[in-house]
Design a protein around this motif. Structure first.
Motif, PDB file in Angstrom:
ATOM      1  N   THR A 134       9.752   2.136  -8.759  1.00 38.15           N
ATOM      2  CA  THR A 134       9.216   3.533  -9.284  1.00 38.15           C
ATOM      3  C   THR A 134       9.641   4.482  -8.292  1.00 38.15           C
ATOM      4  OG1 THR A 134       7.093   3.906  -8.332  1.00 38.15           O
ATOM      5  CG2 THR A 134       7.377   2.523 -10.692  1.00 38.15           C
ATOM      6  N   SER A 135       9.328   5.670  -8.350  1.00 37.04           N
ATOM      7  CA  SER A 135       9.738   7.053  -7.367  1.00 37.04           C
ATOM      8  C   SER A 135       8.703   7.014  -6.229  1.00 37.04           C
ATOM      9  CB  SER A 135       9.725   8.424  -8.118  1.00 37.04           C
ATOM     10  OG  SER A 135       8.686   8.389  -9.076  1.00 37.04           O
ATOM     11  N   PHE A 136       7.793   6.246  -6.108  1.00 34.85           N
ATOM     12  CA  PHE A 136       6.739   5.983  -5.128  1.00 34.85           C
ATOM     13  C   PHE A 136       7.354   5.399  -3.675  1.00 34.85           C
ATOM     14  CE2 PHE A 136       3.978   7.093  -8.435  1.00 34.85           C
ATOM     15  CZ  PHE A 136       3.209   7.984  -7.841  1.00 34.85           C
ATOM     16  N   ARG A 137       7.381   5.864  -2.713  1.00 37.84           N
ATOM     17  CA  ARG A 137       7.680   5.291  -1.213  1.00 37.84           C
ATOM     18  C   ARG A 137       6.421   5.190  -0.127  1.00 37.84           C
ATOM     19  NH1 ARG A 137      10.962   4.832  -4.392  1.00 37.84           N
ATOM     20  NH2 ARG A 137      13.100   4.956  -4.573  1.00 37.84           N
ATOM     21  N   ARG A 138       6.586   4.193   0.436  1.00 40.80           N
ATOM     22  CA  ARG A 138       5.534   4.042   1.401  1.00 40.80           C
ATOM     23  C   ARG A 138       6.165   4.868   2.852  1.00 40.80           C
ATOM     24  NH1 ARG A 138       1.285   0.132   1.710  1.00 40.80           N
ATOM     25  NH2 ARG A 138       0.008   0.511   3.385  1.00 40.80           N
ATOM     26  N   ILE A 139       5.532   5.812   3.010  1.00 40.31           N
ATOM     27  CA  ILE A 139       5.994   6.572   4.247  1.00 40.31           C
ATOM     28  C   ILE A 139       5.093   6.224   5.713  1.00 40.31           C
ATOM     29  CG2 ILE A 139       6.943   8.394   2.642  1.00 40.31           C
ATOM     30  CD1 ILE A 139       4.612  10.150   3.753  1.00 40.31           C
ATOM     31  N   HIS A 140       3.911   5.785   5.128  1.00 37.24           N
ATOM     32  CA  HIS A 140       3.191   5.547   6.480  1.00 37.24           C
ATOM     33  C   HIS A 140       2.170   4.354   5.836  1.00 37.24           C
ATOM     34  CE1 HIS A 140      -0.370   6.171   9.031  1.00 37.24           C
ATOM     35  NE2 HIS A 140       0.423   6.824  10.086  1.00 37.24           N
ATOM     36  N   ARG A 141       1.285   3.658   6.792  1.00 38.07           N
ATOM     37  CA  ARG A 141       0.351   2.557   6.320  1.00 38.07           C
ATOM     38  C   ARG A 141      -0.573   3.149   5.626  1.00 38.07           C
ATOM     39  NH1 ARG A 141      -4.057   1.779   9.668  1.00 38.07           N
ATOM     40  NH2 ARG A 141      -4.046   3.050  11.442  1.00 38.07           N
ATOM     41  N   LYS A 142      -0.858   4.428   5.836  1.00 35.15           N
ATOM     42  CA  LYS A 142      -2.127   5.314   5.116  1.00 35.15           C
ATOM     43  C   LYS A 142      -1.440   5.803   3.674  1.00 35.15           C
ATOM     44  CE  LYS A 142      -5.560   4.928   8.783  1.00 35.15           C
ATOM     45  NZ  LYS A 142      -6.245   5.865   9.553  1.00 35.15           N
ATOM     46  N   ALA A 143      -0.243   5.825   3.598  1.00 32.62           N
ATOM     47  CA  ALA A 143       0.115   7.113   2.463  1.00 32.62           C
ATOM     48  C   ALA A 143       1.252   6.313   1.786  1.00 32.62           C
ATOM     49  CB  ALA A 143       0.894   8.157   3.297  1.00 32.62           C
ATOM     50  N   LEU A 144       1.286   6.698   0.399  1.00 31.56           N
ATOM     51  CA  LEU A 144       2.318   6.137  -0.637  1.00 31.56           C
ATOM     52  C   LEU A 144       2.588   7.459  -1.274  1.00 31.56           C
ATOM     53  CD1 LEU A 144       3.781   3.665  -1.814  1.00 31.56           C
ATOM     54  CD2 LEU A 144       1.858   3.895  -3.563  1.00 31.56           C
ATOM     55  N   VAL A 145       3.950   8.022  -1.197  1.00 31.23           N
ATOM     56  CA  VAL A 145       4.269   9.215  -2.020  1.00 31.23           C
ATOM     57  C   VAL A 145       5.103   9.247  -2.928  1.00 31.23           C
ATOM     58  CG1 VAL A 145       5.447  11.446  -1.068  1.00 31.23           C
ATOM     59  CG2 VAL A 145       3.815  10.560   0.365  1.00 31.23           C
TER      60      VAL A 145
ATOM     61  N   ASN B 106       2.329  -2.534  -5.096  1.00 33.73           N
ATOM     62  CA  ASN B 106       2.830  -3.491  -5.930  1.00 33.73           C
ATOM     63  C   ASN B 106       3.017  -3.192  -7.187  1.00 33.73           C
ATOM     64  OD1 ASN B 106       3.088  -5.236  -3.475  1.00 33.73           O
ATOM     65  ND2 ASN B 106       1.132  -6.165  -3.869  1.00 33.73           N
ATOM     66  N   LYS B 107       2.030  -2.375  -7.583  1.00 35.22           N
ATOM     67  CA  LYS B 107       1.856  -2.040  -9.104  1.00 35.22           C
ATOM     68  C   LYS B 107       2.957  -1.100  -9.465  1.00 35.22           C
ATOM     69  CE  LYS B 107      -0.765   0.374 -12.434  1.00 35.22           C
ATOM     70  NZ  LYS B 107      -1.276  -0.829 -13.580  1.00 35.22           N
TER      71      LYS B 107
ATOM     72  N   SER C 139      -6.916  -1.058  -3.781  1.00 31.27           N
ATOM     73  CA  SER C 139      -6.277  -0.901  -2.319  1.00 31.27           C
ATOM     74  C   SER C 139      -4.827  -0.263  -2.609  1.00 31.27           C
ATOM     75  CB  SER C 139      -6.539  -2.140  -1.452  1.00 31.27           C
ATOM     76  OG  SER C 139      -5.349  -2.988  -2.152  1.00 31.27           O
ATOM     77  N   LEU C 140      -4.581   0.324  -1.280  1.00 30.54           N
ATOM     78  CA  LEU C 140      -3.193   0.833  -1.215  1.00 30.54           C
ATOM     79  C   LEU C 140      -2.118  -0.058  -1.553  1.00 30.54           C
ATOM     80  CD1 LEU C 140      -2.177   3.641  -0.991  1.00 30.54           C
ATOM     81  CD2 LEU C 140      -1.918   3.102   1.512  1.00 30.54           C
ATOM     82  N   LYS C 141      -2.403  -1.268  -1.020  1.00 31.12           N
ATOM     83  CA  LYS C 141      -1.271  -2.384  -1.110  1.00 31.12           C
ATOM     84  C   LYS C 141      -1.217  -2.878  -2.554  1.00 31.12           C
ATOM     85  CE  LYS C 141      -0.230  -7.019   0.720  1.00 31.12           C
ATOM     86  NZ  LYS C 141      -0.651  -8.312   1.390  1.00 31.12           N
ATOM     87  N   VAL C 142      -2.190  -3.140  -3.386  1.00 35.77           N
ATOM     88  CA  VAL C 142      -2.383  -3.201  -4.696  1.00 35.77           C
ATOM     89  C   VAL C 142      -1.622  -2.192  -5.330  1.00 35.77           C
ATOM     90  CG1 VAL C 142      -3.574  -3.722  -6.711  1.00 35.77           C
ATOM     91  CG2 VAL C 142      -4.468  -4.867  -4.772  1.00 35.77           C
TER      92      VAL C 142
END
Length: 266
Positions: free
Chosen positions: A200-211, A195-196, A189-192
């Protein structure tokens, strides 16, 4: 037929003892042996084992070196760590190996490892996750782990380095992994995944997107509470209201980094 099994150990007696013990257990088919890391990798390419009993301490290529070079797509093998050194075993177990066996190996522990392998073999996505976890620590055992992402393409599973991924996008119950030219299905899932990929360089920009901000080419405002993120593969995402402040801060960091790069190239 049982699990296709490869024994890797630089000690001939250790290989012989393990082979004899496995013959008593059954449920495995020993397809080969290897006395060093180079021979192990050649055997893996030729024999396509389902299960590898891998000694960590070997001359030349170590067991960790072998793990780093295991196939990352197609027929992904399971790994059981075999070692006489408990600190290495603990590291391997923490990394997600299906099991670790301390020498001398007891029959009960060996049978338990085989049973775990049989159960895991029925779940190819879990096999891929296990190898991803082991490779993370093998590639950087003394520093921050290199994150590995399990992707699915049809019936095939493959491992991606996190820096290859541009973004993750949820679509109903599915999560898509977006790379430069291809998209794959994620196995978590996106939540898992978020968390992993903490710190890192990943950012949550929307409840449906991680960039991945390392792949952001442009960030522009649509309104006072709406931002548009464009990745270097031209994929676009609209930032949610909840994430605007975080994105603004990220935008400032990206602009500073781009300015520094521009100065360095002048």
């Amino acid at each position: 037929m049982g699990l296709r099994t490869l024994i890797v150990d630089d000690e001939p007696i250790a290989r012989q003892v393990l082979r004899e013990e496995l013959d008593q257990i059954g449920e495995v088919e020993i397809v080969g042996e290897a006395a060093d890391g180079t021979a192990a990798l050649a055997a893996i390419r030729l024999l396509f084992p389902d299960l590898i009993f891998l000694d960590l301490q070997m001359p030349g290529l170590s067991g960790f070196d072998v793990i780093k070079k295991l196939p990352s797509r197609g027929r992904i093998p399971m790994v059981v760590i075999v070692t006489a050194f408990s600190e290495h075993a603990i590291n391997a177990f923490a990394a997600g190996a299906i099991d670790y066996l301390l020498k001398p190996i007891s029959q009960d522990r060996l049978a338990q490892a085989v049973e775990r392998a049989i159960k895991l073999h029925a779940r190819p996505a879990a096999v891929a996750e296990q190898l991803a976890n082991v490779q993370e620590i093998a590639e950087s055992p003394h520093s921050r782990p290199v994150r590995k992402i399990v992707a699915r393409s049809g019936d095939e599973y493959l491992l991606l380095n996190a820096d290859e991924v541009f973004a993750f996008e949820a679509d109903g119950d599915l999560v898509w992994i977006i790379t430069a030219k291809t998209r794959y299905l994620a196995t978590q899932s996106l939540k898992v995944i978020q968390n992993k990929l903490q710190n890192t360089s990943f950012r949550r920009i929307h409840r449906k997107a991680l960039v991945n901000i390392d792949h952001v080419r442009k960030m522009s405002t649509l309104s006072s509470q709406r931002w548009l993120v464009t990745l270097s593969n031209n994929k676009e995402f609209i930032v949610s209201k909840r994430q605007v402040r975080s994105v603004r801060q990220t935008s400032e960091l990206v602009m500073i980094e781009l300015a520094m790069v521009a100065v360095q190239t002048v």
